[in-house]
Design an enzyme around this catalytic site. Structure first.
Site, short mmCIF file in Angstrom:
data_model
loop_
_atom_site.label_atom_id
_atom_site.label_comp_id
_atom_site.label_asym_id
_atom_site.label_seq_id
_atom_site.Cartn_x
_atom_site.Cartn_y
_atom_site.Cartn_z
N GLU A 111 0.84 -1.18 0.00
CA GLU A 111 0.00 0.00 0.00
C GLU A 111 0.89 1.25 0.00
O GLU A 111 2.11 1.16 0.05
CB GLU A 111 -0.96 -0.02 1.20
CG GLU A 111 -1.93 -1.18 1.15
CD GLU A 111 -2.97 -1.16 2.24
OE1 GLU A 111 -3.18 -0.10 2.85
OE2 GLU A 111 -3.61 -2.21 2.48
N HIS A 225 -9.08 9.62 3.99
CA HIS A 225 -8.74 8.57 3.03
C HIS A 225 -8.93 9.13 1.63
O HIS A 225 -9.95 9.78 1.34
CB HIS A 225 -9.62 7.34 3.23
CG HIS A 225 -9.07 6.13 2.56
ND1 HIS A 225 -9.18 5.93 1.20
CD2 HIS A 225 -8.40 5.05 3.04
CE1 HIS A 225 -8.59 4.80 0.87
NE2 HIS A 225 -8.10 4.23 1.97
N ARG A 281 -0.95 9.33 2.42
CA ARG A 281 -2.37 9.61 2.23
C ARG A 281 -2.71 11.09 2.23
O ARG A 281 -3.59 11.52 1.48
CB ARG A 281 -3.18 8.91 3.32
CG ARG A 281 -3.33 7.42 3.09
CD ARG A 281 -4.14 6.77 4.18
NE ARG A 281 -4.39 5.37 3.85
CZ ARG A 281 -4.99 4.52 4.66
NH1 ARG A 281 -5.40 4.92 5.84
NH2 ARG A 281 -5.18 3.27 4.29
N HIS A 341 -11.28 9.74 7.82
CA HIS A 341 -11.07 8.30 7.96
C HIS A 341 -10.50 7.89 9.32
O HIS A 341 -11.05 7.01 9.96
CB HIS A 341 -10.12 7.84 6.86
CG HIS A 341 -9.87 6.38 6.81
ND1 HIS A 341 -10.89 5.46 6.72
CD2 HIS A 341 -8.71 5.65 6.83
CE1 HIS A 341 -10.38 4.23 6.68
NE2 HIS A 341 -9.07 4.32 6.76
N ARG A 376 -0.92 8.71 9.40
CA ARG A 376 -0.78 7.27 9.61
C ARG A 376 -0.37 6.56 8.33
O ARG A 376 -0.94 6.78 7.27
CB ARG A 376 -2.11 6.69 10.10
CG ARG A 376 -2.07 5.18 10.28
CD ARG A 376 -3.35 4.67 10.88
NE ARG A 376 -4.49 4.81 10.00
CZ ARG A 376 -4.86 3.93 9.08
NH1 ARG A 376 -4.12 2.84 8.86
NH2 ARG A 376 -5.94 4.12 8.36
#
Length: 506
Positions: A111, A225, A281, A341, A376
């Site tokens: 990811e 997100h 992100r 998110h 994160r």
């Protein structure tokens, strides 16, 4: 010891199991039904921490620190990555059937912002559901007491020590006493008009801790997100997102090779970061918002190169939902937009889940361990819940330090005075936060939002019903978040000060 665990996601279930297996008498208290209503069962991506060739805990730590924009606590990150393998092995032993290749090896996904494929997943994109089911089965096998449909109102505190909780059950107040309380109540995505979080994510544990005087920190860092599916109905109304359309498209889709494109098919995220779609992100979310605002409609996620068989096999849940909403993502790109998110901040803890209040522990999204810093890293959240849930349980019988030392900048109790009389609804709070304390922020917008929130809270009546308690929690937490954001004068990670236009439909 008599232990209360509040919350039934991965952090709470792990803490409860470890505490019970250590001989403590454990009661799990959950807002809804056991295993329902929280974020863990919804988690698609996976759990980071299985290190293949050329990978290691040190590289995982480096990736985590880079994603955290320099604000992660290195000691907490070191604990996360070094305990990770044991916690993943534990999940397997407890019955989580992570996906495996034909030769039996764990399948590892990649990811954004990860240097290597190191993420285990289950059911393709149903990792959280598989983990939740397995841990709940273990809880039931140990006959751990469970109190369902119980809303956390407050912590019971005497002389600076937490000795229980006050609940609301069937409109009646109920006090439960304990030697220690572990909060694992999750985050606060319902602060925002557009979110991937379930309806119950109203920050109850954080707010109870604030009212009790516990230190909290980093509330300004809400992660958005990048890719939430935009429905046909929303497109027809010229809005970017509707609250009932917030279905997350896992970052693992981009990890498999899907791209983000504009109207002309250009991969625009490379304008913002050399890693393009696999940038952190916060970078990808802002790039999408900027592009959407510029072209007047949502950007597109193109996964067509993966093919129908691979999409349905690797992402069966996403495949089913996208098709149900009228999209054939194997044949055409799908419209996406960011949504709130994950909260990186929360109740400040040490490396064993201890908070600044004796007798109170916190683990999972409700906590601020220092792992995430300002942003994160993908698939570190389930890992954090497992790692620090276990560590909190292991620390139950050890004394609290005489002086709590926090590696993070901590806030006080968050109480503020207001002057103006004003009415508000939950939707008003959510829209205000989306507009002024969201993905793009300005000093003036934050100041105006804080003034409005203070006025609303000054005029708010005392809550009585569950919904009124949730609204009061959101209002207090919104005020604390806006205050923290206004106090941070530099842009870093998820806290981005800008003069750019807001998202379409805001």
């Amino acid at each position: 010891m008599n232990i209360l665990v509040v919350g039934s996601g991965i952090a709470g279930l792990t803490a409860a199991l470890h505490a019970a297996e250590a001989g403590h008498a454990v009661t799990i208290v959950t807002k809804g039904a056991l295993g329902g209503g929280g974020c863990t069962p919804l988690a698609q991506g996976g759990v980071a921490g299985v290190y293949g060739p050329n990978d290691s805990a040190e590289v995982h730590a480096s990736d985590t620190l880079v994603a955290g924009a320099g604000l992660s606590d290195p000691a907490a990150v070191d604990v996360l990555v070094r305990d990770g393998s044991a916690r993943i092995a534990e999940l397997i032993a407890r019955g989580v059937a992570f996906d495996r290749a034909a030769d039996g090896a764990l399948m590892l996904g990649r990811e954004a912002a990860h240097a290597h494929a190191r993420i285990v997943h289950a059911g393709g994109d149903a990792t959280g559901a598989a983990i939740s089911a397995a841990l709940i089965a273990q809880v039931r096998s140990l006959q751990i007491d469970v109190v369902e449909d119980a809303f956390l109102v407050d912590l019971l505190v005497t002389g600076g020590r937490v000795h229980g909780i006050r609940l609301l059950r069937s409109s009646a107040a109920v006090d439960l006493h304990a030697d220690a309380v572990i909060l694992a109540t999750g985050g606060a995505g319902q602060l925002y008009a557009h979110t991937t979080n379930p309806i119950g994510a109203t920050g109850d544990g954080i707010v109870a801790a604030i009212r009790a005087g516990a230190a909290v920190a980093d509330l300004e860092f809400m992660q958005f997100h990048p890719t939430v599916l935009v429905s046909d109905a929303v497109l027809a109304s010229d809005a970017v997102l509707a609250s009932d359309a917030a279905f997350l498209i896992s970052e693992a889709v981009r990890g498999e090779g899907a791209t983000l494109i504009d109207d002309e098919g250009r991969r625009f995220v490379f304008d913002s970061h050399p890693d393009g779609e696999l940038a952190p992100r916060d970078v990808v979310s802002r790039a999408i918002a900027r592009q959407a605002a510029g072209q007047g409609r949502p950007v597109l996620l193109d996964a067509t190169m993966l093919g129908a068989d691979r999409l349905s096999g690797r992402f069966p849940t996403i495949d089913r939902v996208t098709r149900a909403r009228g999209f054939d993502w194997a044949r055409e790109p799908i419209p996406v937009t960011p949504a709130a998110h994950y909260l990186m901040g929360g109740i400040v803890t040490d490396l064993d889940g201890r908070t600044s209040l004796s007798g109170l522990f916190a683990a999972g999204e409700v906590a601020c361990t220092g792992v995430h810093g300002a942003n994160r890293l993908a698939s570190n959240s389930l890992l954090e819940g497992a790692v620090f849930g276990a560590r909190a349980a292991a620390a139950l019988s050890t004394p609290f330090p005489s002086q709590f030392l926090s590696p993070h900048g901590a806030l006080g109790d968050g109480n503020c005075d207001g002057n103006a009389d004003s009415r508000y609804s939950r939707a008003d709070i959510q829209q205000l936060m989306w507009n002024d304390v969201g993905l793009h922020r300005t000093d003036d917008g934050l100041a105006d939002a804080l003034a409005t929130l203070r006025a609303w809270r000054a005029a708010a009546p005392s809550p009585a019903t569950l919904t009124e308690h949730e609204d009061a929690n959101l209002l207090l937490l919104a005020e604390a978040t806006a205050s923290a954001a206004l106090a941070r004068t530099d842009s870093v990670g998820a806290h981005h000060l800008t003069a750019l236009p807001a998202l379409i439909g805001a």
